[in-house]
Design a protein around this motif. Sequence first.
Motif, PDB file in Angstrom:
ATOM      1  N   ASN A  80       0.801  -1.227   0.000  1.00  0.00           N
ATOM      2  CA  ASN A  80       0.000   0.000   0.000  1.00  0.00           C
ATOM      3  C   ASN A  80       0.833   1.275   0.000  1.00  0.00           C
ATOM      4  OD1 ASN A  80      -2.781  -0.934   0.036  1.00  0.00           O
ATOM      5  ND2 ASN A  80      -2.346  -1.754   2.080  1.00  0.00           N
ATOM      6  N   ASP A 106      -8.289   0.122   6.562  1.00  0.00           N
ATOM      7  CA  ASP A 106      -8.129  -0.797   5.425  1.00  0.00           C
ATOM      8  C   ASP A 106      -7.224  -1.977   5.757  1.00  0.00           C
ATOM      9  OD1 ASP A 106      -9.744   0.768   3.819  1.00  0.00           O
ATOM     10  OD2 ASP A 106      -8.069   2.021   3.149  1.00  0.00           O
ATOM     11  N   PRO A 132     -11.387  -0.146  -0.624  1.00  0.00           N
ATOM     12  CA  PRO A 132     -10.621   0.473   0.467  1.00  0.00           C
ATOM     13  C   PRO A 132     -10.944   1.958   0.577  1.00  0.00           C
ATOM     14  CG  PRO A 132      -9.200  -0.859  -0.940  1.00  0.00           C
ATOM     15  CD  PRO A 132     -10.508  -0.753  -1.644  1.00  0.00           C
ATOM     16  N   THR A 133     -10.859   2.479   1.773  1.00  0.00           N
ATOM     17  CA  THR A 133     -11.171   3.898   1.986  1.00  0.00           C
ATOM     18  C   THR A 133     -10.043   4.810   1.518  1.00  0.00           C
ATOM     19  OG1 THR A 133     -10.293   3.744   4.236  1.00  0.00           O
ATOM     20  CG2 THR A 133     -12.678   3.416   3.936  1.00  0.00           C
ATOM     21  N   ARG A 138      -7.235  -3.616   0.606  1.00  0.00           N
ATOM     22  CA  ARG A 138      -7.724  -3.952   1.948  1.00  0.00           C
ATOM     23  C   ARG A 138      -7.011  -5.236   2.364  1.00  0.00           C
ATOM     24  NH1 ARG A 138     -12.256  -2.616   4.948  1.00  0.00           N
ATOM     25  NH2 ARG A 138     -13.113  -1.410   3.221  1.00  0.00           N
ATOM     26  N   HIS A 166      -9.058  -6.074  -4.872  1.00  0.00           N
ATOM     27  CA  HIS A 166      -8.535  -5.091  -3.908  1.00  0.00           C
ATOM     28  C   HIS A 166      -8.337  -5.680  -2.510  1.00  0.00           C
ATOM     29  CE1 HIS A 166     -12.996  -4.891  -3.560  1.00  0.00           C
ATOM     30  NE2 HIS A 166     -12.719  -4.790  -2.261  1.00  0.00           N
TER      31      HIS A 166
END
Length: 535
Positions: A80, A106, A132-133, A138, A166
């Motif tokens: 990430n 996440d 994911p935010t 995630r 994701h």
Amino acid sequence: MWDAFHREVNLKFRGGKMAYTALYRKFRPLNFSEMVGQEHITETLKRQIIAGRVGHAYLFNGGRGTGKTTAAKILARAVNCLNPHDGEPCNECEICKAILSGSLTDVVEMDAASNNSVEDIRSIREEVNFLPTRAKYRVYIIDEVHMLSTGAFNALLKTLEEPPEHVKFILATTEPQKLPATILSRCQRFDFKRISNENVVKRLKIICKESNIEITDDALKIIAVLSEGAMRDAISILERCAGEQKGLIDDNQVRELVGIPKTTQIYGVVKGILEYNSDAVIEETNNIIEAGKDVDNFLWEIIKYIKDLLVYKSSKVANTYNEEEKKQMEELSNSVSKERLLKLIYELSELASNIKWSSQKVVMFQAGLIKACMKIETKIQNVNIEENYSKPETLNKPIQQNISKVEKPQRTLNSEKKVQSANVGESLSCWDNVINKIKQSGKMGIYVNLIGSTAKEANDMLVEVNLANKNSFAKQVLEAHENKAEIEKIVSMELGKPMSVRFVSGENKTEKKQSSSSIESIANDLDVPFNIIDE
């Protein structure tokens, strides 16, 4: 650097006071390069991240404290990270900082030991459908995944089969054999090794330098040995020693703090055993027990010392001992044979097993050591022969046969030993003795399934047993851990060296008939009625 800053913020302010953070948390590696002893895993993960070929599900397997959760946290940041470098997370971007502080939703860490129900996994199945935010992926880190219930595994399986792009799963466990094959087949598995003593010491030196802990190299070696390859355990032991001891920490202080006897005390007990001096052994053990030392740890230290003595006698290697202790080992190794050391290891290991279930540990412990001090007497046709292993020269003296009834020619004890040996690939001449000793010990379950079997020495470390009873159940019985260990113990005693055992089987009618006659013989020996029905 962010690394230094992160270590400082571990000391958080609470109510105007700094809250103490355990050393193993304070010095948890923040990138793959800081992890020691697991390069075979970290290099592979870094290559996957650089190539953009990160899998959707990973299984991290290994003993406690070997870095499974640490690697999972680093991997979650690396996939990430906004500015990754050579497969490593930068730990400085907003995503890395959020993950480190635990504020990013996440990345979810879940302990399956306390969240192992179907409902817990179903909540994950519902969440994975949402994007994911803030992060790219995630990531779900499920620790102690083997603790999930059967229903929870079934619920997780569907998500692992067809995960959204994701979502990444990282499962960690110490017992992969408890996971269903359907789960294992859907994960990339990485096996974390026990960390070597050298790597443990190397890491501890870095921690001591940054924490201003003064400690000797010998003390660090003792801590590494006590940790048994678990870095977290090593750091915890170091922290305890640093908290209870002011000034320089040496190996004797480490032993005192963790409750194990000093090497000089262990040496005194082992020397007494090897010299058949039960009085000296009892006196030394009384002193140690009165000092409040744990009997189980004490016995473990004795067994370990004898094992180290056997290794030293064979290779002159004793890495965890200082020069004075090596001189003591040299003295003892010159006065005892390898066979007796091996025999003592087996005897004391069996004593350790029996003590665990006893309510009178001290009594059994001292009685077992007295037994180890006794000279073994065997009778050969009314002639007493004393096997004094502490004096190798006596093994070369012929047996004096003063009884006129003895018809067999004189043979030395060494010639008796040769009868028990075999060349690689040839039949094992002592195999009948092994089977008879198993019968005499009362372990009839093993004895029945070994009747009619043959054995050969496949190599210097392995005996191959060809079973007469060819059904798979017999092989299963013999391969049970306790049964196989008993057979390996007796085989090793007969051959005078550590040996493993492997069972092989085939099928033919002639051998079936031999098996039937063997069963008939057993039944007659045990006075059990039987009927044989030919199909």
